[in-house]
Scaffold this motif. Structure first.
Motif, PDB file in Angstrom:
ATOM      1  N   GLU A 190      17.218   4.969  -0.339  1.00 14.13           N
ATOM      2  CA  GLU A 190      16.428   3.754  -0.535  1.00 14.13           C
ATOM      3  C   GLU A 190      14.989   3.894  -0.053  1.00 14.13           C
ATOM      4  OE1 GLU A 190      18.444   0.508   1.326  1.00 14.13           O
ATOM      5  OE2 GLU A 190      20.215   0.665   0.052  1.00 14.13           O
ATOM      6  N   ILE A 191      14.585   5.071   0.348  1.00 11.38           N
ATOM      7  CA  ILE A 191      13.275   5.227   0.986  1.00 11.38           C
ATOM      8  C   ILE A 191      12.145   4.767   0.070  1.00 11.38           C
ATOM      9  CG2 ILE A 191      11.600   6.939   1.811  1.00 11.38           C
ATOM     10  CD1 ILE A 191      13.946   8.472   3.033  1.00 11.38           C
ATOM     11  N   GLU A 192      12.121   5.225  -1.162  1.00 13.57           N
ATOM     12  CA  GLU A 192      11.015   4.869  -2.056  1.00 13.57           C
ATOM     13  C   GLU A 192      11.005   3.380  -2.351  1.00 13.57           C
ATOM     14  OE1 GLU A 192      11.035   7.343  -5.490  1.00 13.57           O
ATOM     15  OE2 GLU A 192      10.635   9.184  -4.371  1.00 13.57           O
ATOM     16  N   THR A 193      12.182   2.789  -2.587  1.00 11.53           N
ATOM     17  CA  THR A 193      12.251   1.354  -2.853  1.00 11.53           C
ATOM     18  C   THR A 193      11.769   0.553  -1.656  1.00 11.53           C
ATOM     19  OG1 THR A 193      14.093   1.627  -4.392  1.00 11.53           O
ATOM     20  CG2 THR A 193      13.794  -0.553  -3.421  1.00 11.53           C
ATOM     21  N   VAL A 194      12.225   0.923  -0.466  1.00 14.02           N
ATOM     22  CA  VAL A 194      11.834   0.194   0.745  1.00 14.02           C
ATOM     23  C   VAL A 194      10.349   0.380   1.033  1.00 14.02           C
ATOM     24  CG1 VAL A 194      12.198   0.020   3.240  1.00 14.02           C
ATOM     25  CG2 VAL A 194      14.153   0.243   1.706  1.00 14.02           C
ATOM     26  N   THR A 195       9.807   1.542   0.703  1.00 13.55           N
ATOM     27  CA  THR A 195       8.368   1.754   0.872  1.00 13.55           C
ATOM     28  C   THR A 195       7.576   0.771   0.019  1.00 13.55           C
ATOM     29  OG1 THR A 195       8.648   4.093   1.415  1.00 13.55           O
ATOM     30  CG2 THR A 195       6.481   3.413   0.617  1.00 13.55           C
ATOM     31  N   GLU A 196       7.977   0.605  -1.234  1.00  8.04           N
ATOM     32  CA  GLU A 196       7.270  -0.330  -2.117  1.00  8.04           C
ATOM     33  C   GLU A 196       7.441  -1.763  -1.642  1.00  8.04           C
ATOM     34  OE1 GLU A 196       5.063   0.516  -4.400  1.00  8.04           O
ATOM     35  OE2 GLU A 196       5.479   2.512  -3.597  1.00  8.04           O
ATOM     36  N   LEU A 197       8.630  -2.122  -1.186  1.00 14.05           N
ATOM     37  CA  LEU A 197       8.848  -3.474  -0.656  1.00 14.05           C
ATOM     38  C   LEU A 197       8.014  -3.698   0.602  1.00 14.05           C
ATOM     39  CD1 LEU A 197      12.730  -3.724  -1.087  1.00 14.05           C
ATOM     40  CD2 LEU A 197      10.993  -4.985  -2.391  1.00 14.05           C
ATOM     41  N   SER A 198       7.895  -2.684   1.421  1.00  7.38           N
ATOM     42  CA  SER A 198       7.088  -2.794   2.636  1.00  7.38           C
ATOM     43  C   SER A 198       5.616  -2.953   2.301  1.00  7.38           C
ATOM     44  CB  SER A 198       7.300  -1.555   3.523  1.00  7.38           C
ATOM     45  OG  SER A 198       8.639  -1.441   3.936  1.00  7.38           O
ATOM     46  N   ARG A 199       5.155  -2.212   1.300  1.00 11.49           N
ATOM     47  CA  ARG A 199       3.763  -2.333   0.879  1.00 11.49           C
ATOM     48  C   ARG A 199       3.474  -3.743   0.368  1.00 11.49           C
ATOM     49  NH1 ARG A 199       3.581   1.863  -1.763  1.00 11.49           N
ATOM     50  NH2 ARG A 199       2.431   3.119  -0.241  1.00 11.49           N
ATOM     51  N   ALA A 200       4.389  -4.288  -0.422  1.00 13.62           N
ATOM     52  CA  ALA A 200       4.202  -5.639  -0.950  1.00 13.62           C
ATOM     53  C   ALA A 200       4.176  -6.654   0.186  1.00 13.62           C
ATOM     54  CB  ALA A 200       5.318  -5.970  -1.939  1.00 13.62           C
ATOM     55  N   ARG A 201       5.043  -6.496   1.166  1.00 14.85           N
ATOM     56  CA  ARG A 201       5.059  -7.421   2.293  1.00 14.85           C
ATOM     57  C   ARG A 201       3.784  -7.299   3.113  1.00 14.85           C
ATOM     58  NH1 ARG A 201       8.658 -10.509   5.118  1.00 14.85           N
ATOM     59  NH2 ARG A 201       8.082 -10.868   7.299  1.00 14.85           N
ATOM     60  N   PHE A 202       3.338  -6.077   3.360  1.00 14.66           N
ATOM     61  CA  PHE A 202       2.110  -5.859   4.121  1.00 14.66           C
ATOM     62  C   PHE A 202       0.926  -6.529   3.437  1.00 14.66           C
ATOM     63  CE2 PHE A 202      -1.768  -3.435   4.839  1.00 14.66           C
ATOM     64  CZ  PHE A 202      -1.842  -3.428   6.231  1.00 14.66           C
ATOM     65  N   GLU A 203       0.813  -6.356   2.128  1.00 11.37           N
ATOM     66  CA  GLU A 203      -0.309  -6.936   1.381  1.00 11.37           C
ATOM     67  C   GLU A 203      -0.231  -8.459   1.376  1.00 11.37           C
ATOM     68  OE1 GLU A 203      -0.028  -5.004  -2.380  1.00 11.37           O
ATOM     69  OE2 GLU A 203      -0.944  -3.124  -1.659  1.00 11.37           O
ATOM     70  N   ALA A 204       0.978  -9.019   1.247  1.00  9.06           N
ATOM     71  CA  ALA A 204       1.129 -10.469   1.270  1.00  9.06           C
ATOM     72  C   ALA A 204       0.738 -11.036   2.628  1.00  9.06           C
ATOM     73  CB  ALA A 204       2.568 -10.848   0.928  1.00  9.06           C
ATOM     74  N   GLU A 205       1.127 -10.351   3.697  1.00  6.58           N
ATOM     75  CA  GLU A 205       0.782 -10.829   5.035  1.00  6.58           C
ATOM     76  C   GLU A 205      -0.713 -10.695   5.297  1.00  6.58           C
ATOM     77  OE1 GLU A 205       3.346  -8.720   7.709  1.00  6.58           O
ATOM     78  OE2 GLU A 205       4.908 -10.263   7.547  1.00  6.58           O
ATOM     79  N   ALA A 206      -1.330  -9.630   4.782  1.00  5.65           N
ATOM     80  CA  ALA A 206      -2.778  -9.475   4.948  1.00  5.65           C
ATOM     81  C   ALA A 206      -3.516 -10.614   4.249  1.00  5.65           C
ATOM     82  CB  ALA A 206      -3.221  -8.124   4.389  1.00  5.65           C
ATOM     83  N   ALA A 207      -3.047 -10.991   3.063  1.00  8.51           N
ATOM     84  CA  ALA A 207      -3.666 -12.104   2.341  1.00  8.51           C
ATOM     85  C   ALA A 207      -3.466 -13.411   3.098  1.00  8.51           C
ATOM     86  CB  ALA A 207      -3.079 -12.194   0.935  1.00  8.51           C
ATOM     87  N   LEU A 208      -2.284 -13.591   3.694  1.00  8.25           N
ATOM     88  CA  LEU A 208      -2.020 -14.811   4.456  1.00  8.25           C
ATOM     89  C   LEU A 208      -2.926 -14.902   5.672  1.00  8.25           C
ATOM     90  CD1 LEU A 208      -0.209 -17.315   4.737  1.00  8.25           C
ATOM     91  CD2 LEU A 208       1.416 -15.883   6.012  1.00  8.25           C
TER      92      LEU A 208
END
Length: 250
Positions: A190-208
């Protein structure tokens, strides 16, 4: 089935030491390691968090690597030394030793052995010592305690078999990430999938965060209006504000 020759011990099945384990590509591990342990934990559905009793000996330490699992008897570091011999560069030694805090299972001598081999980190549910030297060495060490009490070298056990560590099932080759906040495990598949999910979460939190800096409030930006009304939140503004002090939904 194992066979026994005269004078030769029977082979165990599986053997004590398994060296051929699947590992993720270093580039995939590096991409995952760009994110914090908390972000990864949340992004993969709040899974993989190792017990918070496992802490870095220096809060600036962080790591990412492939799990190299080791089972030691309490206050016995024989298999830990064997694991260091067989581990590969980039591996993270994940060592369970009976969750015994009063044992100095690892110190500066073994730390230098790990550093020379390129081992990424040690994560252990027992104690370590020589922490000043380990910090100077720069090897990430995460442990349940710091203890000067000595150990023995007596018992065999499995290396690179699945184990439960800090409340999580860890398979050899799983990704392990650690930082000041804790340690998280990600299944290798699941490493690649979790990496993409982590990137999306990081970007959403940065925008918040930017929206907070621009004047947004927690109730508005986290959409808490309906939740708080449903729970019957009251404030001292209720008699003058028909919206119960919560403001209008954006």
């Amino acid at each position: 089935m194992s066979t026994t020759l005269r004078g030769v011990p029977a082979l165990t099945s599986p053997p004590h030491v398994t060296t051929r384990i699947p590992r993720a590509y270093p580039t995939a591990l590096a991409a995952l390691g760009e994110f914090s342990s908390a972000t990864i934990h949340e992004a993969q559905g709040r899974r993989g968090a190792i017990a918070s009793t496992i802490k870095p000996i220096d809060r600036d330490m962080r790591f990412v690597g492939s799990a190299f699992t080791v089972v030691c008897a309490p206050r016995d570091n024989l298999l830990l030394q064997v694991a260091i011999h067989y581990a590969q560069p980039g591996d993270v030694l994940v060592v369970t030793a009976g969750e015994l805090p009063q044992a100095g299972m690892f110190g500066d001598v073994l730390g230098n052995a790990c550093k020379a081999k390129g081992i990424a980190a040690l994560v252990i549910d027992s104690g370590v010592r020589d922490t000043a030297d380990l910090r100077a060495l720069g090897l990430p060490v995460f442990s349940a305690s710091v203890s000067i009490r000595g150990t023995v070298k007596e018992s065999l056990g499995p290396i690179n078999q699945p184990l439960v560590f800090g409340g999580q099932l860890v398979h050899p080759g799983d990704a392990v990430v650690g930082d000041a906040d804790g340690v998280v495990v990600v299944q290798r598949e699941e490493i690649e999938t979790v990496t993409e999910l982590s990137r999306a979460r990081f970007e959403a939190e940065a925008a918040l965060i930017e929206r907070y800096r621009a004047g947004g409030t927690t109730i508005d930006l986290c959409n808490l209006h309906d939740v708080l009304r449903a729970k019957g939140l009251t404030t001292d503004l209720d008699d003058i504000d028909p919206e119960q002090g919560l403001g209008r939904r954006p």
